[in-house]
Design a protein around this motif. Sequence first.
Motif, short mmCIF file in Angstrom:
data_model
loop_
_atom_site.label_atom_id
_atom_site.label_comp_id
_atom_site.label_asym_id
_atom_site.label_seq_id
_atom_site.Cartn_x
_atom_site.Cartn_y
_atom_site.Cartn_z
N GLY A 1 0.89 -1.27 0.18
CA GLY A 1 0.09 0.15 0.05
C GLY A 1 0.93 1.26 -0.01
N TRP A 2 0.43 2.28 0.69
CA TRP A 2 1.11 3.70 0.59
C TRP A 2 2.40 3.48 1.11
CZ3 TRP A 2 0.39 8.20 -1.00
CH2 TRP A 2 1.08 9.24 -0.65
N ALA A 3 2.68 2.60 2.18
CA ALA A 3 4.13 2.51 2.53
C ALA A 3 4.92 2.05 1.58
CB ALA A 3 4.07 1.50 3.93
N ALA A 4 4.71 1.03 0.90
CA ALA A 4 5.44 0.87 -0.45
C ALA A 4 5.58 1.71 -1.18
CB ALA A 4 5.00 -0.56 -0.98
N LEU A 5 4.71 2.53 -1.53
CA LEU A 5 4.62 3.74 -2.49
C LEU A 5 5.56 4.79 -2.09
CD1 LEU A 5 3.54 4.75 -5.22
CD2 LEU A 5 1.83 5.96 -3.89
N VAL A 6 5.67 5.12 -0.87
CA VAL A 6 6.52 6.36 -0.43
C VAL A 6 7.91 5.75 -0.29
CG1 VAL A 6 4.87 7.31 0.78
CG2 VAL A 6 6.30 5.62 2.25
N ARG A 7 8.31 4.15 -0.19
CA ARG A 7 9.39 3.79 -0.43
C ARG A 7 9.93 3.68 -1.95
NH1 ARG A 7 9.10 1.30 5.12
NH2 ARG A 7 11.06 1.38 5.83
N GLY A 8 8.96 3.80 -2.87
CA GLY A 8 9.43 3.64 -4.40
C GLY A 8 9.50 2.17 -4.64
N TRP A 9 8.44 1.31 -3.84
CA TRP A 9 8.73 0.13 -4.14
C TRP A 9 7.47 -0.53 -4.89
CZ3 TRP A 9 10.15 -2.01 1.64
CH2 TRP A 9 11.68 -1.53 1.84
N GLY B 1 38.96 -9.82 -5.60
CA GLY B 1 39.01 -8.34 -5.46
C GLY B 1 38.59 -7.68 -6.57
N SER B 2 38.02 -8.46 -7.81
CA SER B 2 37.75 -7.37 -8.64
C SER B 2 36.29 -7.07 -8.84
CB SER B 2 37.83 -8.18 -9.98
OG SER B 2 36.87 -9.41 -10.04
N VAL B 3 35.45 -7.37 -7.97
CA VAL B 3 34.14 -6.79 -7.90
C VAL B 3 33.63 -6.75 -6.37
CG1 VAL B 3 31.63 -7.10 -8.23
CG2 VAL B 3 33.46 -7.87 -9.95
N VAL B 4 33.66 -5.54 -5.80
CA VAL B 4 33.28 -5.40 -4.29
C VAL B 4 32.24 -4.48 -4.28
CG1 VAL B 4 34.35 -4.20 -2.37
CG2 VAL B 4 35.75 -5.58 -3.72
N VAL B 5 31.23 -5.14 -3.22
CA VAL B 5 30.04 -4.15 -2.82
C VAL B 5 30.50 -3.56 -1.58
CG1 VAL B 5 28.38 -5.74 -3.89
CG2 VAL B 5 28.86 -6.37 -1.87
N VAL B 6 29.63 -2.23 -1.58
CA VAL B 6 30.03 -1.49 -0.52
C VAL B 6 28.83 -0.60 -0.15
CG1 VAL B 6 30.74 0.54 -2.05
CG2 VAL B 6 31.27 0.63 0.38
N PRO B 7 28.55 -0.62 1.18
CA PRO B 7 26.98 0.16 1.67
C PRO B 7 27.09 1.60 1.44
CG PRO B 7 27.80 -1.39 3.33
CD PRO B 7 29.08 -1.24 2.42
N LEU B 8 26.13 1.98 0.69
CA LEU B 8 26.11 3.51 0.33
C LEU B 8 24.70 3.79 0.78
CD1 LEU B 8 27.60 3.80 -3.34
CD2 LEU B 8 28.62 4.39 -1.24
N ASP B 9 24.49 3.90 2.08
CA ASP B 9 23.21 4.09 2.68
C ASP B 9 22.60 5.50 2.56
OD1 ASP B 9 23.28 1.52 4.09
OD2 ASP B 9 24.38 2.68 5.68
N GLY B 10 21.22 5.77 2.58
CA GLY B 10 20.39 6.97 2.47
C GLY B 10 19.45 7.00 1.61
N HIS B 11 19.60 6.76 0.36
CA HIS B 11 18.53 6.89 -0.55
C HIS B 11 17.53 5.99 -0.52
CE1 HIS B 11 16.88 7.23 -4.59
NE2 HIS B 11 16.88 5.83 -4.80
N ALA B 12 17.80 4.55 0.00
CA ALA B 12 16.91 3.44 -0.04
C ALA B 12 17.22 2.53 0.73
CB ALA B 12 16.65 2.76 -1.41
N ILE C 1 11.08 11.83 -0.43
CA ILE C 1 11.32 10.43 -0.93
C ILE C 1 12.37 9.72 -0.67
CG2 ILE C 1 9.44 10.63 -2.72
CD1 ILE C 1 11.75 11.19 -4.83
N SER C 2 13.44 10.20 0.18
CA SER C 2 14.58 9.74 0.63
C SER C 2 14.51 8.89 2.02
CB SER C 2 15.61 10.87 0.75
OG SER C 2 16.13 11.36 -0.39
#
Length: 301
Positions: A144-152, A194-205, A258-259
């Motif tokens: 519902g609305w909670a998903a919409l405001v999260r952009g989901w 070591g060629s592909v690394v994921v890193v947290p980039l918090d804030g947007h979603a 919307i952030s």
Amino acid sequence: MGSPPPAHRVHLLEAGSTRQLGAIARRGGPWRRVTFPALVAVIEHPDGVVVVDTGYSPRAVAAASRGLSRVYRALLPVTIDPTRTLAAQLDRLGLGPVTDVVVTHLHLDHVGGLADVLDVAAEGPEPRVVLDRAALATFRATRGWAALVRGWVPGTVPDAVDRLAVDPSDLPQADGAWADLGPLPGGRDVLGDGSVVVVPLDGHADGHLGVLVRARGAAGDGGGDDVDDVDLLLVGDAAWDVRAITDGALPAAPVRLISHDWSTYTATIDALGDLRRRRPGLVVLPSHDEAAIRRVRDVLA
């Protein structure tokens, strides 16, 4: 900082797009609608193919045409050619199998093609899906609305992902050249080399991730000492315009609404700017900056 990891060929594809006011993405931007491509990065690795995000697809657009999600589609009208989905482009390139899919976050333009990719993979070994498990659990429980405001958009993340999901915390810590990312949290090594690394980039979603990859440049042969190799940081929607990172040109004020967490979002942008200053050769690429995508594509061609 350690020796550089191996370099791989990286394809920067676009799987659909939307149009929105340029001034929304960047204060001082144009008050006219501009194109926001849905970027997909495809990394050729000796052991398979790593996909970063999956763009839009017709079936995802159909999901956004139901219930409250229709508001999302009205605000962000999608253009997607069925012959230009991620799955179709992978087929034309002759790439496969997909061994890993990294989902930066769970918005439609990043997970829209995930079901297509998993359908193709069902004929062989299934890929791992690297994403934030806590964000996935919240996604499943939100409607519902909670998903919409999260952009989901409910229905856009296949049930199989619950079984295939690998949380970044389950991956080994990155070492070598990317062991120290300065102001950013420590990265996690997706492939073990070591060629592909994921890193947290918090804030947007919720649970937003970025991806570091050593990409083979236009004249590169993949050698460790090749100056044409490029350290590429795919930041997803941690910034919509690269000038947010390079010049502090943040999105317009309504984006706060919307952030997921505006203060964390701006702190992440500051951290990315700091990292870029510490590593002048680092190329930072947002998912929807059309001009930046074009420049980086030329470097990697």
